[in-house]
Motif scaffolding. Sequence first.
Motif, PDB file in Angstrom:
ATOM      1  N   LEU A 122       0.847  -1.211   0.000  1.00  0.00           N
ATOM      2  CA  LEU A 122       0.000   0.000   0.000  1.00  0.00           C
ATOM      3  C   LEU A 122       0.874   1.249   0.000  1.00  0.00           C
ATOM      4  CD1 LEU A 122      -3.285   0.859   1.836  1.00  0.00           C
ATOM      5  CD2 LEU A 122      -1.371   2.444   1.991  1.00  0.00           C
ATOM      6  N   ASN A 157      -8.873   6.859  -5.109  1.00  0.00           N
ATOM      7  CA  ASN A 157      -7.634   6.703  -4.327  1.00  0.00           C
ATOM      8  C   ASN A 157      -6.805   5.510  -4.802  1.00  0.00           C
ATOM      9  OD1 ASN A 157      -9.041   4.490  -3.449  1.00  0.00           O
ATOM     10  ND2 ASN A 157      -9.559   5.338  -1.444  1.00  0.00           N
ATOM     11  N   ASN A 158      -5.898   5.051  -3.939  1.00  0.00           N
ATOM     12  CA  ASN A 158      -5.026   3.911  -4.260  1.00  0.00           C
ATOM     13  C   ASN A 158      -5.813   2.651  -4.647  1.00  0.00           C
ATOM     14  OD1 ASN A 158      -6.010   3.753  -1.625  1.00  0.00           O
ATOM     15  ND2 ASN A 158      -3.986   3.639  -0.643  1.00  0.00           N
ATOM     16  N   ILE A 159      -6.951   2.434  -3.999  1.00  0.00           N
ATOM     17  CA  ILE A 159      -7.752   1.242  -4.294  1.00  0.00           C
ATOM     18  C   ILE A 159      -8.395   1.395  -5.668  1.00  0.00           C
ATOM     19  CG2 ILE A 159      -9.830  -0.052  -3.585  1.00  0.00           C
ATOM     20  CD1 ILE A 159      -7.536  -0.510  -1.643  1.00  0.00           C
ATOM     21  N   ASP A 222     -14.590   2.266  -0.835  1.00  0.00           N
ATOM     22  CA  ASP A 222     -13.465   2.346   0.099  1.00  0.00           C
ATOM     23  C   ASP A 222     -13.645   3.611   0.939  1.00  0.00           C
ATOM     24  OD1 ASP A 222     -10.978   1.885   1.346  1.00  0.00           O
ATOM     25  OD2 ASP A 222      -9.879   3.018  -0.183  1.00  0.00           O
ATOM     26  N   VAL A 223     -12.833   3.743   1.950  1.00  0.00           N
ATOM     27  CA  VAL A 223     -12.942   4.894   2.869  1.00  0.00           C
ATOM     28  C   VAL A 223     -12.848   6.221   2.121  1.00  0.00           C
ATOM     29  CG1 VAL A 223     -12.053   3.696   4.898  1.00  0.00           C
ATOM     30  CG2 VAL A 223     -10.437   4.790   3.323  1.00  0.00           C
ATOM     31  N   SER A 226      -8.411   8.305   3.500  1.00  0.00           N
ATOM     32  CA  SER A 226      -7.347   7.305   3.534  1.00  0.00           C
ATOM     33  C   SER A 226      -6.280   7.714   4.537  1.00  0.00           C
ATOM     34  CB  SER A 226      -6.705   7.188   2.139  1.00  0.00           C
ATOM     35  OG  SER A 226      -7.558   6.498   1.262  1.00  0.00           O
ATOM     36  N   MET A 227      -5.433   6.740   4.883  1.00  0.00           N
ATOM     37  CA  MET A 227      -4.325   7.034   5.795  1.00  0.00           C
ATOM     38  C   MET A 227      -3.434   8.099   5.148  1.00  0.00           C
ATOM     39  SD  MET A 227      -3.381   3.189   7.105  1.00  0.00           S
ATOM     40  CE  MET A 227      -3.744   2.300   5.586  1.00  0.00           C
ATOM     41  N   ASP A 262     -12.473  -3.063   0.740  1.00  0.00           N
ATOM     42  CA  ASP A 262     -11.166  -3.597   1.153  1.00  0.00           C
ATOM     43  C   ASP A 262     -10.958  -3.540   2.665  1.00  0.00           C
ATOM     44  OD1 ASP A 262     -11.162  -0.785  -0.018  1.00  0.00           O
ATOM     45  OD2 ASP A 262      -9.495  -0.710   1.392  1.00  0.00           O
ATOM     46  N   MET A 263     -11.732  -2.680   3.353  1.00  0.00           N
ATOM     47  CA  MET A 263     -11.671  -2.524   4.807  1.00  0.00           C
ATOM     48  C   MET A 263     -10.324  -1.929   5.265  1.00  0.00           C
ATOM     49  SD  MET A 263     -13.494  -6.049   5.976  1.00  0.00           S
ATOM     50  CE  MET A 263     -14.267  -5.460   7.484  1.00  0.00           C
TER      51      MET A 263
HETATM   52  N1  NVA Z   1      -7.540   3.815   0.797  1.00  0.00           N
HETATM   53  C1  NVA Z   1      -7.216   3.233   2.082  1.00  0.00           C
HETATM   54  C2  NVA Z   1      -7.015   1.755   1.941  1.00  0.00           C
HETATM   55  C3  NVA Z   1      -6.793   1.014   3.237  1.00  0.00           C
HETATM   56  C4  NVA Z   1      -6.514  -0.454   3.069  1.00  0.00           C
HETATM   57  C5  NVA Z   1      -5.996   3.912   2.659  1.00  0.00           C
HETATM   58  O1  NVA Z   1      -5.050   4.143   1.917  1.00  0.00           O
HETATM   59  O2  NVA Z   1      -6.000   4.203   3.843  1.00  0.00           O
END
Ligand code: NVA
Length: 303
Positions: A122, A157-159, A222-223, A226-227, A262-263
Amino acid sequence: MKGKDFLWLADLESEEIGQMVRKARAMKDGATPKVMGGKVAALLFEKPSLRTRVSFEVGVKQMGGDCIYLSQSDVGLGTREPAEDVARVLDRLVDVIIARVFSHRSLEILAEYSTVPVVNALSDLAHPCQAVGDLLSMNERKGDLAGLNVAYVGDGNNIASSLAIGCASVGANFTVASPPAYKVPDVAWRVAERRAAEMETRLEWTEAPEAAVEGADVVYTDVWISMGDEHEADERRRIFTKYRVDGRLMERADGGAVFMHDMPAHRGEEVSEEMLDHPQSIVFHQAENRLHAQKAILAELLA
Ligand code: NVA
């Protein structure tokens, strides 16, 4: 792929992504090859993790290897020590570097300054291991990936970036619904567009979640935060309000559609309270498939 890095799905040709999904399925159905016998993986994680960390640690152990978990407070990537030096040290001591980072650039530096494979667990740009696991889940539940209609609702985002490239590469149609300022970044979208053109599949963006989900076989979210995006939390909660997946939105999808996430999931934000336990939800199944997907990836890189 032996000895190569796996930083995002663009590192694999389209057909290699399909092969990786088949390998993950074989890994799930068959015996685990002990390709990590005597080998050690460094898990270098700048951000928290449940599924990714546990599935990698379990997978490496099942394949006969060992793991060393290194948190940001242990290593201080880019703060206590430059990523270049971390890479050169780990290169001498371990057989694979599995890294979760804030900036995708850190992964590129790790890859540049080490000879052992670097796997993206990630980054801000991509989550390729998740996408391989997700394609496995879609394949198990919905059959042939070619021609499948996948709708992603929320932040580009990344997902979303990884799913766009992954779906296009295997011939699935992919529609993302996001606010205009939160589209999948160009660098990933361009790769997905090229692959969609090769595979003659649809790759679309819309602002309207209802339009994306209409008749879909897979509804994915997805959220919103993100982080690394925590400083924008309030603004994002406001902008994304209409991008919540709930039972009513799900009704617009095909009757046999599955719901994926993806949680970690935030009930009441990107998903309604009931969605994870909805009869069409496969989120825990998806979490399990991370293990099989990552074993396939490690087997490709290290066999
Ligand atoms: N888009 C989220 C995915 C977490 C698995 C993040 O980057 O926090």
